[in-house]
Design a protein around this motif. Sequence first.
Motif, short mmCIF file in Angstrom:
data_model
loop_
_atom_site.label_atom_id
_atom_site.label_comp_id
_atom_site.label_asym_id
_atom_site.label_seq_id
_atom_site.Cartn_x
_atom_site.Cartn_y
_atom_site.Cartn_z
N LEU A 437 10.71 29.34 56.91
CA LEU A 437 9.72 28.76 56.01
C LEU A 437 10.26 28.76 54.58
N LEU A 438 10.96 29.86 54.20
CA LEU A 438 11.39 30.05 52.82
C LEU A 438 12.85 30.50 52.76
N GLU A 439 13.45 30.31 51.61
CA GLU A 439 14.72 30.95 51.29
C GLU A 439 14.64 31.44 49.85
N TYR A 440 15.52 32.38 49.52
CA TYR A 440 15.49 32.94 48.16
C TYR A 440 16.58 32.30 47.32
N ASP A 441 16.19 31.74 46.18
CA ASP A 441 17.12 31.11 45.26
C ASP A 441 17.52 32.12 44.19
N GLU A 442 18.80 32.53 44.24
CA GLU A 442 19.28 33.54 43.29
C GLU A 442 19.24 33.03 41.86
N GLU A 443 19.55 31.75 41.69
CA GLU A 443 19.59 31.18 40.34
C GLU A 443 18.21 31.18 39.70
N GLN A 444 17.19 30.75 40.49
CA GLN A 444 15.83 30.69 39.96
C GLN A 444 15.08 32.02 40.10
N GLN A 445 15.69 32.95 40.88
CA GLN A 445 15.07 34.26 41.10
C GLN A 445 13.67 34.12 41.70
N ARG A 446 13.56 33.28 42.70
CA ARG A 446 12.27 33.12 43.37
C ARG A 446 12.47 32.49 44.74
N HIS A 447 11.44 32.56 45.56
CA HIS A 447 11.47 31.89 46.86
C HIS A 447 11.28 30.38 46.66
N ILE A 448 11.93 29.61 47.51
CA ILE A 448 11.68 28.16 47.54
C ILE A 448 11.44 27.74 48.98
N ALA A 449 10.72 26.63 49.16
CA ALA A 449 10.40 26.15 50.50
C ALA A 449 11.60 25.40 51.08
N ILE A 450 11.92 25.69 52.35
CA ILE A 450 13.03 25.00 53.01
C ILE A 450 12.72 23.51 53.16
N HIS A 451 11.53 23.18 53.63
CA HIS A 451 11.13 21.78 53.75
C HIS A 451 10.27 21.39 52.54
#
Length: 590
Positions: A437-451
């Motif tokens: 459902l989610l992955e963690y974006d190190e650059e933005q320091q937050r979860h983002i939705a895969i789809h």
Amino acid sequence: MTIFSERVENEKLGLEKVGEVVRLLGWVQRRRDHGGLIFVDLRDRSGMVQVVFGPENMGEGFTLAESLRSEFVVSILGRVIARPQGMVNVNLASGGIEVIAESLEILNGSKNPPYYIVDQVDVDETVRLKYRYLDLRRPEMQNVFKIRHRVTQIMRNFFDSQGFYEIETPMLTKSSPEGARDYLVPSRVRPGEFYALPQSPQIYKQLLMVGGMEKYFQIVRCFRDEDLRADRQPEFTQLDVEMSFVEVEDILPMMERLMVQIFSETIGKKVEMPFPRLTYKEAMDRFGSDKPDTRFGMELIDVGDLVGKTGFKVFANAVANGGSVKCICAKGCSSLPRREIDELGKFVSTYRAKGLAWIVLGEEGIKSPIAKFFTELEMSALLERTRAETGDIVFFVADTYSIVSDALGHLRLELAKRLGLIPEDAMNFLWVTEFPLLEYDEEQQRHIAIHHPFTAPMDEDLPLLESEPLSVRAKAYDMVLNGTELGGGSIRIHKRGIQEKLFNLLGLSQEEAVDKFGYLLEAFEYGTPPHGGVAFGVDRMIMLLTGKDNIRDVIAFPKTQSASDLMAQAPSVVADKQLQELHIKTVKTV
């Protein structure tokens, strides 16, 4: 005045027309003079036909025929005759006949075109795009748009037969840049405020389900202000579908039936149902890709358990640090020169791999810079796991799971291309399901939705949303053909509480969520049915159907990789007066 209603298209000219007088309309492809006769290859969108001009049939009109040049637009009245024996052109649908001209009207002349209007023309793409209206005259381009038209008609007929409504959604929408950048449109009547062109009709089609439409589809233009590739454009066409009261098992078989019909009726390809299914994890484990090409083998092999305690520290350290060690076995490649092996090492480095280890099984035995680090028993176990035989090479990558998957997944494709392992006529459809459902974006320091943030979690994973959000699987699915994603979709969230929880995981405060998506959240409080859907990239589909390598070849008026229209010279500077009316001031950046 020319009577256009009497026209006969070139593709309808066969031996059954012999003796008839027909009117032809089209473009002069080529003119040839032979022994007092003029031969013209006349082209229309359906094909080519040979027209013969002679002084005995034309009278004074023969002089007009002598003035014909390539790309002149003409109207010709003539009699159909059978070609003499031995003169039949088997390469033309109308090759068994020719037309003896009796009258000629030049509807318009033409300058010499900047390049020949023929298939496989050897000219720079920038020239083709600048003169796109000429490029569209080429038979191969006309065939592309014939197929494209056929595909959209099949789609419309298919969904109509299934009880869907075709409904248009707005082109001017609210900006909600959760994925790619929006194209913004300033409002003249609301100074300082902007619409956005839709990246997708996602929210509107969900609101149509709230509105009780139950079955919706649309062939729609979408816009994304993102960096371009061979299979991307800033504006593109999408088949958009949404249904109420459905689950995954309702949607996937229906979309399979659609593909079977499209591929059968356009290019005569038989597609077998049901399509194979791979979970996201299985696709990544076996192929290193969430859009795997299954037309050939060479799958990824996990050897981490065999090498974690060996003397080769690169492998052992990767395993000790929670990473992965995988390999692929390239059959019959032991004769690959060292230079090419080193090139493959550079190739995987573009996917962040720190190196490419290898073992060659030649006639003289094992050759490898890493062989000395393994005992005979360890080497035997490796070769047994990989099923490597004399004549093969085994390539290894050790790193994090994602880097290993990415590097070996791309290496697998590169080797298949080099070795000619990919059957050109195969059509390997499959579904990839259960995406994270989610992955963690190190650059933005937050979860983002895969789809996208409206995708529903799998029911059994709902309790993990707060405690282990990266372990939650989505009710999402992608359709893949020959390693290319055709489209994808999901079952959607239809309850406000779950949707708000997901927005919170994505780093949106309650105020931000209401500001961006308040109208959707409010709609969820008025009896929203369970619903889900799918969207397919029409341009990408046509690209695969017609065997093109570039999406620009299947769009009538495409943009370049810098998102510009070379023909219309867009984007362009606009007058200060227009900017003033829109309350906009431009600022030059250094």
